[in-house]
Design an enzyme around this catalytic site. Structure first.
Site, short mmCIF file in Angstrom:
data_model
loop_
_atom_site.label_atom_id
_atom_site.label_comp_id
_atom_site.label_asym_id
_atom_site.label_seq_id
_atom_site.Cartn_x
_atom_site.Cartn_y
_atom_site.Cartn_z
CG HIS A 165 -8.36 4.26 0.86
ND1 HIS A 165 -8.47 4.57 2.26
CD2 HIS A 165 -9.14 4.46 0.91
CE1 HIS A 165 -9.44 4.48 3.12
NE2 HIS A 165 -10.26 4.49 2.04
CD GLU A 176 -7.10 -6.35 3.95
OE1 GLU A 176 -7.03 -6.02 1.79
OE2 GLU A 176 -6.06 -5.18 3.85
CG HIS A 226 -5.23 -1.71 9.39
ND1 HIS A 226 -4.93 -0.42 10.96
CD2 HIS A 226 -5.76 -0.23 8.36
CE1 HIS A 226 -4.97 0.40 10.18
NE2 HIS A 226 -5.83 0.66 9.18
N GLY A 227 -1.67 -2.45 9.81
CA GLY A 227 -0.78 -3.07 11.08
C GLY A 227 -0.12 -3.63 11.38
NE ARG A 253 -7.39 11.41 5.34
CZ ARG A 253 -8.49 10.97 6.49
NH1 ARG A 253 -6.87 10.49 6.99
NH2 ARG A 253 -9.13 10.93 7.07
CG HIS A 254 -3.36 9.33 1.43
ND1 HIS A 254 -4.59 8.66 0.28
CD2 HIS A 254 -3.97 8.57 2.52
CE1 HIS A 254 -5.46 7.36 1.30
NE2 HIS A 254 -5.30 7.71 2.22
NE ARG A 261 7.17 21.33 3.88
CZ ARG A 261 8.11 21.45 3.65
NH1 ARG A 261 8.93 22.14 2.47
NH2 ARG A 261 8.52 21.88 4.98
NE ARG A 276 -9.04 7.85 4.74
CZ ARG A 276 -9.31 7.51 5.33
NH1 ARG A 276 -8.65 6.65 5.84
NH2 ARG A 276 -10.42 7.30 6.27
N GLY A 280 1.40 -1.26 4.16
CA GLY A 280 1.39 0.19 3.84
C GLY A 280 2.76 0.40 4.57
CG HIS A 281 2.07 3.61 9.33
ND1 HIS A 281 2.88 3.22 9.82
CD2 HIS A 281 2.45 4.68 8.60
CE1 HIS A 281 3.57 4.51 10.48
NE2 HIS A 281 2.87 5.38 9.76
CG ASP A 317 -2.93 4.80 0.89
OD1 ASP A 317 -3.50 4.48 -0.22
OD2 ASP A 317 -3.95 3.94 1.60
CG HIS A 318 1.21 6.14 5.08
ND1 HIS A 318 -0.15 7.73 4.67
CD2 HIS A 318 0.75 5.65 4.90
CE1 HIS A 318 -1.76 6.73 5.39
NE2 HIS A 318 -0.59 5.74 5.98
CG ASN A 372 -2.38 1.00 1.41
OD1 ASN A 372 -1.49 2.19 0.75
ND2 ASN A 372 -2.72 1.02 1.05
CD GLU A 420 -7.28 0.04 1.12
OE1 GLU A 420 -7.73 1.64 2.09
OE2 GLU A 420 -6.11 -0.54 1.92
CB THR A 436 -5.00 4.72 9.88
OG1 THR A 436 -5.31 3.87 8.61
CG2 THR A 436 -5.19 4.25 11.17
CB THR A 437 -9.52 1.91 7.15
OG1 THR A 437 -9.20 2.70 6.03
CG2 THR A 437 -10.36 1.17 7.08
N1 PXP Z 1 -5.71 -3.19 4.27
C1 PXP Z 1 -6.52 -1.73 4.60
C2 PXP Z 1 -8.14 -2.18 4.46
C3 PXP Z 1 -6.48 -0.61 4.80
O1 PXP Z 1 -6.94 0.25 5.03
C4 PXP Z 1 -5.20 -0.68 4.66
C5 PXP Z 1 -4.44 0.91 5.36
O2 PXP Z 1 -5.09 1.98 4.30
C6 PXP Z 1 -3.99 -1.01 4.87
C7 PXP Z 1 -5.12 -2.34 4.77
C8 PXP Z 1 -2.85 -1.35 5.44
O3 PXP Z 1 -2.21 -0.66 6.76
P1 PXP Z 1 -1.20 -0.08 7.19
O4 PXP Z 1 -0.82 1.17 6.68
O5 PXP Z 1 -1.15 -0.17 8.30
O6 PXP Z 1 0.15 -1.90 6.96
#
Ligand code: PXP
Length: 231
Positions: free
Chosen positions: A43, A151, A185-186, A49-50, A18, A45, A207-208, A9-10, A7, A70, A100-101
């Site tokens: 994602h 998921e 997620h996480g 935002r990103h 910026r 959104r 992602g993160h 997004d970040h 992912n 997403e 975040t979600t």
């Molecule tokens: N899966 C879904 C459905 C999410 O919404 C996210 C966060 O955008 C992720 C996975 C990835 O989560 P993380 O950035 O914490 O790895």
């Protein structure tokens, strides 16, 4: 071996901070693919935002692997996805104020709109995944919508490792419903380890932790390190 969806997004979060053109999510996606990512997730959104609409359009044109989009279950997003036809869509709940979600999609309460979105997306050849909490009733409802995948939201496990058994049970429930089971997620380089080699997890979406590691050691190595944990 489970697949790795990255992912990005970040990468876009940093750019939007910026209002610059860099760092470019398209470049990041290409590096992730070269390092072994099996798919790229973004994602889009409601508040943009990103990730921006243009990012998604360009990724669809340039990705060598698969695009997993997403999105919330809204008319605007379903229309965008039906036009764009990513390889897959993951339907998620979305609140404007959240960082975040936060939780999984409540498929039981939102059954009709979710089922309708699944039908419309499937008609366009887009596979659908539902991002849900590790809950048997949500998994059973997901199956009834016609979705191909779930998921499992690993966020609660990541903050409370003692909840691992709930994730493991959810993977079993998804399998018994004949649903493809993804997880995300996480997840980071440590907490993925008890799940990394589970034979019934099709794909992890992360992602993160990967983007954070990339800031220090580079995206190529960050993706390779995560991929190695899945081997
Ligand atoms: N899966 C879904 C459905 C999410 O919404 C996210 C966060 O955008 C992720 C996975 C990835 O989560 P993380 O950035 O914490 O790895």
């Amino acid at each position: 071996m489970a697949l790795l969806g990255v992912n990005i997004d970040h990468v876009a979060t940093l750019r939007q901070l910026r209002g610059t053109k860099y760092p470019d999510p398209l470049a990041a996606a290409a590096l992730c693919e070269l390092a072994g990512a099996d798919s790229i997730t973004v994602h889009l959104r409601e508040d943009r935002r990103h990730i921006q609409d243009r990012d998604v359009e360009m990724l669809k044109k340039t990705l060598q692997t698969r695009l997993n989009l997403e999105m919330a279950v809204t008319e605007e997003m379903v229309e965008i996805a039906c036009d764009l036809r990513p390889n897959s869509v993951c339907l998620v709940p979305e609140k404007r104020q959240e960082v975040t979600t936060e939780g999984g999609l409540d498929v039981i309460s939102l059954f009709e709109p979710v089922k309708n979105a699944v039908l419309r997306l499937n008609e366009k050849g887009v596979q659908v995944s539902l991002f849900i909490d590790p809950d048997q009733k949500q998994i059973e409802a997901s199956k009834k919508t016609g979705a191909q995948m779930v998921e499992i939201h690993t966020g609660s496990y990541c903050s409370h490792p003692e909840e691992l058994h709930q994730i493991l049970k959810s993977i079993e429930w998804a399998k018994s419903c004949d649903l493809i089971c993804n997880a995300g997620h996480g997840l980071d380089y440590i907490n993925i380890q008890p799940l990394a080699k589970h034979s019934d997890i099709h794909e992890f979406n992360i992602g993160h932790s990967i983007v954070s590691r990339a800031v220090l050691i580079g995206l190529d190595q960050a993706v390779r390190d995560m991929k190695a944990l899945l081997l």
